[in-house]
Enzyme design. Structure first.
Site, mmCIF file in Angstrom:
data_model
loop_
_atom_site.group_PDB
_atom_site.id
_atom_site.type_symbol
_atom_site.label_atom_id
_atom_site.label_comp_id
_atom_site.label_asym_id
_atom_site.label_seq_id
_atom_site.Cartn_x
_atom_site.Cartn_y
_atom_site.Cartn_z
ATOM 1 N N GLU A 1 0.581 4.121 0.864
ATOM 2 C CA GLU A 1 -0.117 5.120 1.675
ATOM 3 C C GLU A 1 0.937 5.924 2.399
ATOM 4 O OE1 GLU A 1 -2.181 2.144 3.916
ATOM 5 O OE2 GLU A 1 -3.989 2.318 2.703
ATOM 6 N N GLU B 1 -9.415 -1.645 13.875
ATOM 7 C CA GLU B 1 -9.842 -2.505 12.770
ATOM 8 C C GLU B 1 -8.752 -3.532 12.463
ATOM 9 O OE1 GLU B 1 -10.579 -0.471 8.992
ATOM 10 O OE2 GLU B 1 -9.987 -2.309 7.954
ATOM 11 N N ARG C 1 -1.451 -6.356 12.587
ATOM 12 C CA ARG C 1 -2.412 -5.680 13.478
ATOM 13 C C ARG C 1 -2.983 -6.656 14.493
ATOM 14 N NH1 ARG C 1 -6.150 -1.176 10.497
ATOM 15 N NH2 ARG C 1 -4.457 -0.143 9.375
ATOM 16 N N ARG D 1 0.852 -1.196 0.000
ATOM 17 C CA ARG D 1 0.000 0.000 0.000
ATOM 18 C C ARG D 1 0.881 1.238 0.000
ATOM 19 N NH1 ARG D 1 -5.431 -1.694 2.218
ATOM 20 N NH2 ARG D 1 -5.575 -3.699 1.175
ATOM 21 N N ARG E 1 -0.348 2.358 12.828
ATOM 22 C CA ARG E 1 -1.056 1.152 12.395
ATOM 23 C C ARG E 1 -0.971 0.896 10.891
ATOM 24 N NH1 ARG E 1 -4.419 5.262 12.600
ATOM 25 N NH2 ARG E 1 -6.032 5.214 11.013
ATOM 26 N N HIS E 2 -0.148 1.673 10.201
ATOM 27 C CA HIS E 2 0.013 1.451 8.758
ATOM 28 C C HIS E 2 1.455 1.136 8.386
ATOM 29 C CE1 HIS E 2 -3.810 3.796 8.664
ATOM 30 N NE2 HIS E 2 -4.089 2.917 7.717
ATOM 31 N N SER F 1 -11.412 -6.359 7.254
ATOM 32 C CA SER F 1 -12.500 -5.792 6.459
ATOM 33 C C SER F 1 -13.015 -6.874 5.530
ATOM 34 C CB SER F 1 -12.010 -4.636 5.581
ATOM 35 O OG SER F 1 -12.079 -3.430 6.284
HETATM 36 P P1 ATP Z 1 -7.454 1.489 7.490
HETATM 37 O O1 ATP Z 1 -8.830 2.081 7.318
HETATM 38 O O2 ATP Z 1 -7.149 1.105 8.910
HETATM 39 O O3 ATP Z 1 -6.380 2.283 6.835
HETATM 40 P P2 ATP Z 1 -8.231 -0.105 5.295
HETATM 41 O O4 ATP Z 1 -9.684 -0.182 5.573
HETATM 42 O O5 ATP Z 1 -7.713 0.849 4.317
HETATM 43 O O6 ATP Z 1 -7.454 0.117 6.687
HETATM 44 P P3 ATP Z 1 -8.406 -2.714 4.101
HETATM 45 O O7 ATP Z 1 -8.179 -2.505 2.672
HETATM 46 O O8 ATP Z 1 -9.768 -2.875 4.610
HETATM 47 O O9 ATP Z 1 -7.665 -1.544 4.921
HETATM 48 O O10 ATP Z 1 -7.452 -3.927 4.559
HETATM 49 C C1 ATP Z 1 -7.876 -5.039 5.306
HETATM 50 C C2 ATP Z 1 -7.070 -5.169 6.576
HETATM 51 O O11 ATP Z 1 -5.679 -5.086 6.310
HETATM 52 C C3 ATP Z 1 -7.302 -4.047 7.572
HETATM 53 O O12 ATP Z 1 -8.414 -4.343 8.381
HETATM 54 C C4 ATP Z 1 -6.022 -4.052 8.366
HETATM 55 O O13 ATP Z 1 -6.003 -5.086 9.342
HETATM 56 C C5 ATP Z 1 -5.001 -4.395 7.341
HETATM 57 N N1 ATP Z 1 -4.343 -3.217 6.789
HETATM 58 C C6 ATP Z 1 -4.818 -2.375 5.848
HETATM 59 N N2 ATP Z 1 -3.943 -1.434 5.516
HETATM 60 C C7 ATP Z 1 -2.841 -1.681 6.258
HETATM 61 C C8 ATP Z 1 -1.562 -1.064 6.362
HETATM 62 N N3 ATP Z 1 -1.243 -0.018 5.606
HETATM 63 N N4 ATP Z 1 -0.660 -1.601 7.214
HETATM 64 C C9 ATP Z 1 -0.974 -2.678 7.963
HETATM 65 N N5 ATP Z 1 -2.151 -3.304 7.913
HETATM 66 C C10 ATP Z 1 -3.085 -2.817 7.087
HETATM 67 MG MG MG Z 2 -10.853 -1.699 5.938
#
Ligand code: ATP
Ligand code: MG
Length: 441
Positions: free
Chosen positions: A219, A364, A415, A217, A225-226, A367
């Site tokens: 991001e 979270e 996480r 990602r 948490r990312h 998802s």
């Molecule tokens: P958030 O809203 O917390 O940024 P997200 O909703 O964008 O997460 P999803 O695409 O739903 O992320 O990813 C599914 C799962 O993967 C999340 O519930 C989380 O546990 C994990 N996750 C998502 N993005 C990350 C990240 N950048 N680093 C670590 N874990 C992540």
């Molecule tokens: Mg999510």
């Protein structure tokens, strides 16, 4: 003196030996003290610490060698087990022979015995030393146990593990949060999730698949948490009635995993992480709209009416724990505007979706949703999200030749582990984390 490593046993096994028995142990010097003609070496291996003692008047050669040693040198020691109330574990080894296998440069840049006094960035720079601390290595033994339990659970429930491409032609989740890679004479991307492929495999007739693999990602946010690279546990299952079927499966998997970790590591978790790991029983469900109402009633402001931010998740965690006594709960039916194009919308309530997030200790961790398996509606949704249909034709056509209703989810392994152990920064739960600043080691 040369000591054969063929005879080497783990420190944990040395402790099982009786007074007077011989043992060969080998590992890193955790600490060393010289007091009045006696050298006390605390030796460390994967299984623990043991004190080894050599006295000048009994073993001059060994004593002289010991005097010259320091932290993190690697040695092999041959000696006799001795009961000793004052030693850790109630036993020590009386050194008869010792061999220096590898010396560490001095000073050692971070002290594994006292890792807490080093900041996280420096610890990560010296991760291989940082991981010599029992507490830090435990995180990965627990990760190993967790993923093992997770895999067992899904296999026992009719899922097979698949491995899908990590070099992809299109951004699976849409959006700009992808890393481009040069793929010969064109660009490709690192996969943001195995989403489209796991759905494809359900439709291919596998019905139930899971995958444990890295996702990427791009991001740029700097949070606790990312990560830009994390390990995702993805599942997808066919012939579901609705998203609730997926939720039932996922909550069982998570509870089974927490249980397995707690059974095997409960004591160590209390000792090293000062937290109790109880396995959750009930997993309450609240809809997104109820969640916003709850937050409102408790005076927690939410800047985006279509989302729940991390403060909101935390506050909800406290509220649900107080009101329902559970640290694990679902928020369901997220707004369509916040969910990816492949999510199925609610019938007669198209602004909301058949989706869910699993929140654990206020964060979270999963998802998921039911997916849209009707090709024409899927195509419409792709358009509605502003994506180019021609980029997704390979995917849409999957649903034109017989596709069962299906759904699935993705869980962030780091996480889950961080939340189980009460770790505040997710970087600690990744062996060699990648974030916008960090690309090494
Ligand atoms: P958030 O809203 O917390 O940024 P997200 O909703 O964008 O997460 P999803 O695409 O739903 O992320 O990813 C599914 C799962 O993967 C999340 O519930 C989380 O546990 C994990 N996750 C998502 N993005 C990350 C990240 N950048 N680093 C670590 N874990 C992540
Ligand atoms: Mg999510």
């Amino acid at each position: 003196m040369k000591i054969s490593l063929k005879e080497r046993i783990f420190i944990a096994d040395a402790f099982k030996k009786a007074q007077g028995e011989k043992a060969v142990v080998a590992g890193w010097i955790h600490s060393i003290r010289i007091v009045g003609g006696v050298a006390f070496i605390v030796l460390r291996d994967r299984t623990g610490l043991i004190q080894c003692v050599v006295k000048k008047d009994q073993n001059q050669e060994g004593y002289n060698l010991a005097k010259d040693l320091g932290s993190e040198d690697v040695v092999a020691i041959k000696g006799t087990l001795k009961e000793s109330k004052s030693s850790l574990g109630g036993k020590e080894i009386n050194i008869e022979a010792m061999e220096v296998i590898s010396r560490s440069e001095k000073p050692v840049p971070i002290d594994p015995e006292d890792w807490e006094k080093t900041n996280l960035a420096t610890r990560l720079d010296w991760r291989f030393l940082d991981l010599r601390a029992t507490r830090n290595r435990l995180i990965f033994e627990i990760t190993d146990a967790a993923i093992n339990a997770m895999r067992d659970f899904y296999r026992n429930n009719g899922f097979i593990e698949v491995f899908t491409p990590k070099i992809v032609a299109e951004a699976t989740e849409g959006g700009a949060e992808v890393f481009p890679v040069v793929y010969f004479d064109r660009y490709a991307y690192l996969a943001q999730s195995p989403q489209l492929y796991k759905q494809m495999m359900v439709v291919a007739g596998f019905e139930r698949v899971f995958e444990v693999g890295p996702v990427y990602r791009a991001e740029k946010h700097h949070t606790n948490r990312h990560l830009t690279e994390y390990e995702s546990v993805d599942i997808e299952m066919g012939f579901i009635e609705d998203h609730e079927d997926v939720m039932k499966m996922v909550e069982k998997a998570v509870i089974h995993t927490i249980q397995a970790v707690s059974q095997r590591f409960g004591k160590e978790i209390e000792q090293y992480f000062k937290i109790r790991l109880d396995s959750p029983k009930d997993v309450p469900r609240i809809t997104f709209r109820e969640a916003h109402k709850l937050l409102d009633e408790h005076g927690v402001k939410q800047p985006d009416p279509n989302d729940i931010d991390s403060e909101g998740e935390k506050a909800l965690g406290d509220i649900v724990e107080k009101e329902y006594g559970s640290q694990l709960f679902y928020v369901t039916e997220y707004p369509w505007v916040k969910r990816p194009f492949y999510t199925m919308r609610k019938e007669n309530d198209a602004d909301y979706t058949k989706s869910f997030d699993l929140i654990y200790r206020g964060m979270e961790i999963v998802s998921g949703s039911q997916r849209e398996h009707r090709a024409d509606i899927l195509e419409k949704q792709i358009r509605e999200k502003g994506l180019k249909v021609e980029n997704f034709n390979f995917f849409i056509k999957v649903f034109r030749y017989g596709a069962p209703p299906h759904g699935g989810s993705g869980l962030g392994l780091e996480r889950l582990v961080a939340q189980m152990l009460g770790i505040k920064n997710i970087r600690e739960a990744r062996l060699l984390p990648r974030d916008p600043e960090r690309l090494t080691p």
